[in-house]
Design an enzyme around this catalytic site. Structure first.
Site, PDB file in Angstrom:
ATOM      1  N   SER A 132       7.205  18.957  31.871  1.00 30.05           N
ATOM      2  CA  SER A 132       7.554  20.258  32.439  1.00 30.05           C
ATOM      3  C   SER A 132       7.699  21.268  31.310  1.00 30.05           C
ATOM      4  CB  SER A 132       8.886  20.163  33.203  1.00 30.05           C
ATOM      5  OG  SER A 132       9.348  21.429  33.611  1.00 30.05           O
ATOM      6  N   TYR A 145      17.993  17.857  33.970  1.00 28.09           N
ATOM      7  CA  TYR A 145      16.544  17.904  34.215  1.00 28.09           C
ATOM      8  C   TYR A 145      15.807  18.121  32.897  1.00 28.09           C
ATOM      9  CZ  TYR A 145      12.056  19.153  36.309  1.00 28.09           C
ATOM     10  OH  TYR A 145      10.713  19.199  36.643  1.00 28.09           O
TER      11      TYR A 145
END
Length: 240
Positions: A132, A145
């Site tokens: 990501s 995250y």
């Protein structure tokens, strides 16, 4: 027939688009997800669908070996399964931290370990890990995250270095904000609302899961001697 492609988290988002695009070009597939009924609904040819939790290595490996008996050794694994539970470090439930680390990081490690030995012996193959933008820069309310996705980036680079002498490619894909089911995983309504307000204010929203899938497929179909080590792909209007 082309070589076997394994895709985790294939029931929605990037995984679903990857399954459709690879199938359209004639690749045999092993699709893995917890919601196997969504895999079966796609009704793709030369495709095996298995209900698998990627944090369960034995379950994961058994599914891969089953598909390999029919279609030959895995030439590409896309470790795509993931969850995004946004929250503030100070007050987020630690169980959510653990879930993200287990799925986003341990699931990737399991997938790599399952295929890398055979790939080394064959001196060929590709591992693609979905990281990501949050794995290369920090964002507020993304603490755990980010930790999981920074982990995927670092893990992928170590694996790339270890496998490079054996002609095995390891790529990491770092998407920005894309409309998938990920945001729905977040349990804080305030954080979800703020995220949507940010997208609306910036105009981010043009990029689709199909765009990301096409990029991944392009990277894989380059010659084995060409490795796009890291691809960051985001909406042009995303400035973060």
């Amino acid at each position: 027939m082309k070589k076997l492609v394994v895709i985790t988290g294939a029931s929605s988002g990037f995984g679903k688009e990857l399954a459709k695009q690879f199938s359209q070009d004639g690749y045999p597939l092993l699709l893995l997800a917890r919601r196997v009924e969504l895999l079966e609904e796609m009704n793709l040819p030369n495709t095996i669908c298995k209900k698998v939790d990627v944090t369960n290595k034995l379950e994961f490996e058994n599914a891969v070996r089953f598909a390999e008996e029919k279609y030959g050794k895995t030439d590409l694994i896309i470790n795509n399964a993931g969850v995004m539970l946004l929250g503030n470090i100070e007050n987020q439930n630690p169980q959510e931290w653990q879930q993200m680390l287990d799925v986003n990081l341990m699931g990737v490690m399991n997938g790599m370990q399952i295929v890398m030995g055979d790939m080394k012996e064959r001196e060929g193959g590709t591992i693609i890990n979905i990281a990501s933008i949050a794995g290369v820069k920090p964002f507020g309310n993304h603490g755990a995250y980010c930790a999981s996705k920074y982990g995927v980036v670092g893990l992928s680079e170590v694996a790339r270095m270890e496998l490079a002498p054996y002609n095995v490619r390891v790529m990491r894909i770092c998407p920005g904000a894309v409309d998938t089911e990920l945001l729905s995983h977040t349990t804080s309504d305030n954080i979800k609302e703020d995220y949507l307000k940010w997208k609306s204010a910036t105009g981010v929203g043009a990029i689709t899961p199909g765009d990301v899938a096409r990029t991944i497929k392009f990277a894989y179909e380059l010659p084995q001697g060409v490795n796009l080590r890291e691809i960051q792909i985001a909406d042009t209007k995303q400035d973060a």
